[in-house]
Design an enzyme around this catalytic site. Structure first.
Site, mmCIF file in Angstrom:
data_model
loop_
_atom_site.group_PDB
_atom_site.id
_atom_site.type_symbol
_atom_site.label_atom_id
_atom_site.label_comp_id
_atom_site.label_asym_id
_atom_site.label_seq_id
_atom_site.Cartn_x
_atom_site.Cartn_y
_atom_site.Cartn_z
ATOM 1 N N GLU A 163 0.797 -1.241 0.000
ATOM 2 C CA GLU A 163 0.000 0.000 0.000
ATOM 3 C C GLU A 163 0.826 1.287 0.000
ATOM 4 O O GLU A 163 0.615 2.174 0.824
ATOM 5 C CB GLU A 163 -0.949 -0.012 1.215
ATOM 6 C CG GLU A 163 -1.877 -1.208 1.221
ATOM 7 C CD GLU A 163 -2.757 -1.307 2.471
ATOM 8 O OE1 GLU A 163 -2.694 -0.397 3.314
ATOM 9 O OE2 GLU A 163 -3.491 -2.291 2.603
ATOM 10 N N ASN A 204 2.006 -5.259 -3.163
ATOM 11 C CA ASN A 204 0.603 -5.560 -2.837
ATOM 12 C C ASN A 204 -0.169 -4.273 -2.543
ATOM 13 O O ASN A 204 0.313 -3.406 -1.806
ATOM 14 C CB ASN A 204 0.592 -6.466 -1.583
ATOM 15 C CG ASN A 204 -0.763 -7.043 -1.260
ATOM 16 O OD1 ASN A 204 -1.409 -7.631 -2.112
ATOM 17 N ND2 ASN A 204 -1.200 -6.882 -0.012
ATOM 18 N N HIS A 240 -10.536 -5.930 -2.045
ATOM 19 C CA HIS A 240 -11.575 -5.699 -1.035
ATOM 20 C C HIS A 240 -12.743 -5.011 -1.746
ATOM 21 O O HIS A 240 -12.627 -3.841 -2.145
ATOM 22 C CB HIS A 240 -11.052 -4.810 0.094
ATOM 23 C CG HIS A 240 -9.980 -5.483 0.907
ATOM 24 N ND1 HIS A 240 -10.226 -6.591 1.691
ATOM 25 C CD2 HIS A 240 -8.661 -5.209 1.057
ATOM 26 C CE1 HIS A 240 -9.114 -6.965 2.296
ATOM 27 N NE2 HIS A 240 -8.146 -6.150 1.925
ATOM 28 N N GLU A 268 -6.335 -10.619 -0.943
ATOM 29 C CA GLU A 268 -7.124 -10.344 0.273
ATOM 30 C C GLU A 268 -8.614 -10.270 -0.048
ATOM 31 O O GLU A 268 -9.341 -9.432 0.496
ATOM 32 C CB GLU A 268 -6.669 -9.018 0.913
ATOM 33 C CG GLU A 268 -5.194 -8.968 1.249
ATOM 34 C CD GLU A 268 -4.767 -7.698 1.989
ATOM 35 O OE1 GLU A 268 -5.644 -6.963 2.487
ATOM 36 O OE2 GLU A 268 -3.548 -7.458 2.055
ATOM 37 N N ASP A 270 -12.378 -10.111 -0.326
ATOM 38 C CA ASP A 270 -13.638 -10.169 0.415
ATOM 39 C C ASP A 270 -14.608 -9.203 -0.257
ATOM 40 O O ASP A 270 -14.196 -8.270 -0.938
ATOM 41 C CB ASP A 270 -13.484 -9.917 1.930
ATOM 42 C CG ASP A 270 -12.798 -8.620 2.310
ATOM 43 O OD1 ASP A 270 -12.620 -7.738 1.425
ATOM 44 O OD2 ASP A 270 -12.445 -8.454 3.495
HETATM 45 O O1 G3I Z 1 -3.570 -7.659 19.048
HETATM 46 C C1 G3I Z 1 -4.327 -6.611 19.672
HETATM 47 C C2 G3I Z 1 -4.871 -7.064 20.954
HETATM 48 O O2 G3I Z 1 -3.798 -7.324 21.818
HETATM 49 C C3 G3I Z 1 -5.798 -5.978 21.502
HETATM 50 O O3 G3I Z 1 -6.392 -6.433 22.661
HETATM 51 C C4 G3I Z 1 -6.872 -5.626 20.493
HETATM 52 C C5 G3I Z 1 -7.773 -4.507 20.967
HETATM 53 O O4 G3I Z 1 -8.475 -3.931 19.892
HETATM 54 O O5 G3I Z 1 -6.266 -5.224 19.324
HETATM 55 C C6 G3I Z 1 -5.462 -6.236 18.744
HETATM 56 O O6 G3I Z 1 -4.870 -5.811 17.550
HETATM 57 C C7 G3I Z 1 -5.760 -5.621 16.456
HETATM 58 C C8 G3I Z 1 -5.331 -6.592 15.357
HETATM 59 O O7 G3I Z 1 -6.069 -6.347 14.195
HETATM 60 C C9 G3I Z 1 -5.529 -8.039 15.759
HETATM 61 O O8 G3I Z 1 -6.881 -8.298 15.973
HETATM 62 C C10 G3I Z 1 -5.629 -4.198 15.991
HETATM 63 O O9 G3I Z 1 -6.179 -3.334 16.957
HETATM 64 C C11 G3I Z 1 -6.318 -4.013 14.670
HETATM 65 O O10 G3I Z 1 -6.026 -2.720 14.178
HETATM 66 C C12 G3I Z 1 -5.856 -5.043 13.689
HETATM 67 O O11 G3I Z 1 -6.556 -4.863 12.468
HETATM 68 C C13 G3I Z 1 -5.975 -5.449 11.340
HETATM 69 C C14 G3I Z 1 -5.696 -4.379 10.303
HETATM 70 O O12 G3I Z 1 -5.144 -4.983 9.133
HETATM 71 C C15 G3I Z 1 -4.713 -3.347 10.819
HETATM 72 O O13 G3I Z 1 -4.522 -2.335 9.885
HETATM 73 C C16 G3I Z 1 -6.941 -6.478 10.765
HETATM 74 O O14 G3I Z 1 -7.094 -7.558 11.680
HETATM 75 C C17 G3I Z 1 -6.428 -7.007 9.446
HETATM 76 O O15 G3I Z 1 -7.426 -7.764 8.820
HETATM 77 C C18 G3I Z 1 -6.074 -5.845 8.521
HETATM 78 O O16 G3I Z 1 -5.520 -6.384 7.347
HETATM 79 C C19 G3I Z 1 -5.213 -5.434 6.318
HETATM 80 C C20 G3I Z 1 -4.031 -5.990 5.546
HETATM 81 O O17 G3I Z 1 -2.967 -6.258 6.416
HETATM 82 C C21 G3I Z 1 -3.600 -5.025 4.452
HETATM 83 N N1 G3I Z 1 -4.718 -4.695 3.581
HETATM 84 C C22 G3I Z 1 -5.900 -4.208 4.260
HETATM 85 C C23 G3I Z 1 -6.356 -5.212 5.321
HETATM 86 C C24 G3I Z 1 -7.640 -4.767 5.965
HETATM 87 O O18 G3I Z 1 -7.484 -3.566 6.681
#
Ligand code: G3I
Length: 338
Positions: A163, A204, A240, A268, A270
């Site tokens: 990105e 990507n 997405h 990715e 969905d």
């Molecule tokens: O691990 C912590 C946990 O310790 C805490 O308690 C909790 C509280 O909210 O947060 C947890 O971390 C979260 C993590 O996902 C794991 O669940 C983060 O806050 C959250 O921001 C994170 O989101 C991820 C996101 O990327 C971050 O930008 C999504 O799961 C994930 O699906 C998403 O994936 C991205 C790709 O990497 C790149 N392309 C877009 C895609 C969707 O946004």
């Protein structure tokens, strides 16, 4: 040349192992002219492709999650566990626990592993966000070296950079871009090539679901890299989408990248929505990949709507109770029709 053939060998081995594993776990070949595999992974493998899912290690203990993964998919990618904040929480101190768990799981189940992602503006550890100039450059290359060499030989393709472009095709003004200038992307690819010569190296991004300003800019970058000998093997299209997404130039866009001599991957996928509208979009994307020889596989961004990052939009192939949705049937039909 040696590097390229070695990359091809890794992918071929993984695909064969995955196909054999899936055959043993329920793929069915019907007698007669037509064959219809019963799972996404088995059908994709029959087409020389993988069908993968983004996985979080903490869900593997949930029986229905693991059962669905094992039955349907022959490739995985870490949804978060291999990102910079997870793998290098303090500079030079690596934590591979989540990623190692996924790699071991994949090896046990004959699945390929995509690597996501070495360098991204988001999910950087706090210590990296505060760096400037050469210190940030050294941190970036040190991170790539630490992670990609740890997983050397185990990753089918790495999302080296994620990105880095805006919708209008300009560079995203991330800390990496502001501090390091335009050269940071190629420096990242060179560092990844040195650390894991076996993995295919991908750029990507999202919003590249057709011929548009952003995909034009990425296309130009690939052309430039190839002309100057910067290593790049593949482009990941996150995909997405929503049920009303315009996919009129989706396949054409994949094909123009493939024509450059790089692989293309749906990384990715969905689709927000439900019912036949959602299923139709999944079908179109699947058919587009199958119609492009160098589209090596499809990864959906999660297994069940229950754990999707956009869960309220129910964008995946299995509902919150792991029941197959209409979208699942559309994808399997498209794979089996190829
Ligand atoms: O691990 C912590 C946990 O310790 C805490 O308690 C909790 C509280 O909210 O947060 C947890 O971390 C979260 C993590 O996902 C794991 O669940 C983060 O806050 C959250 O921001 C994170 O989101 C991820 C996101 O990327 C971050 O930008 C999504 O799961 C994930 O699906 C998403 O994936 C991205 C790709 O990497 C790149 N392309 C877009 C895609 C969707 O946004």
């Amino acid at each position: 040349m040696i590097k390229l053939s070695s990359k091809r060998r890794i992918i071929a081995t993984v695909a064969a192992t995955a196909a054999a594993g899936l055959a043993a776990t329920g793929a069915m070949l019907f007698a007669g002219n037509a064959s219809a595999a019963e799972t996404l992974g088995a059908s994709a493998a029959e087409n020389g492709r993988y069908f993968g899912a983004a996985i979080a290690p903490n869900f593997l203990g949930e029986q229905a999650y693991a059962d669905t993964l094992n039955a349907e998919f022959n490739s995985i990618v870490a949804e978060n566990a291999m990102k910079w904040d997870a793998t290098e929480p303090a500079q030079g101190q690596f934590n591979f626990s989540g990623g190692d768990e996924l790699v071991a799981y994949a090896e046990e189940h004959g699945m390929a592993v995509r690597g996501h992602t070495l360098v991204w503006h988001a999910q950087q550890p706090a210590w990296a966000q505060g760096l400037t100039g050469q210190a940030l450059h050294d941190a970036m290359t040190g991170h790539i070296e630490g992670v990609a060499s740890h997983y050397q030989g185990k990753i089918s393709s790495w999302d080296v950079v994620n990105e880095a472009f805006e919708w209008d095709g300009s560079r995203r003004q991330s800390n990496l871009q502001i501090q390091l200038g335009d050269g940071w992307i190629e420096d990242a690819f060179r560092a990844a090539e040195a650390a894991d010569p076996d993995a295919k190296l991908c750029y990507n991004d999202y919003g590249t679901d057709g011929v548009n300003a952003k995909s034009d800019a990425i296309y130009d970058m690939v052309v430039d890299f190839q002309a100057r000998g910067v290593p790049i093997d593949c482009v990941g299209f996150q995909t997405h989408l929503s049920s009303d997404s315009d996919l009129s130039s989706y396949q054409e866009n994949l094909q123009r990248f493939a024509d450059l001599g790089v692989d293309v991957e749906i990384t990715e996928l969905d689709v927000g929505g439900s019912g036949s509208a959602q299923a139709g979009v999944f079908r179109t994307v699947t058919e587009a990949c199958l119609n492009v020889d160098r589209c090596t596989g499809i990864t959906v961004w999660g297994i069940t709507d229950k754990y999707s990052w956009r869960g309220e939009e129910t964008p995946l192939l299995f509902d919150g109770n792991y029941q197959k949705k209409e979208a699942y049937t559309a994808v399997l039909e498209a794979l089996n029709a190829a």
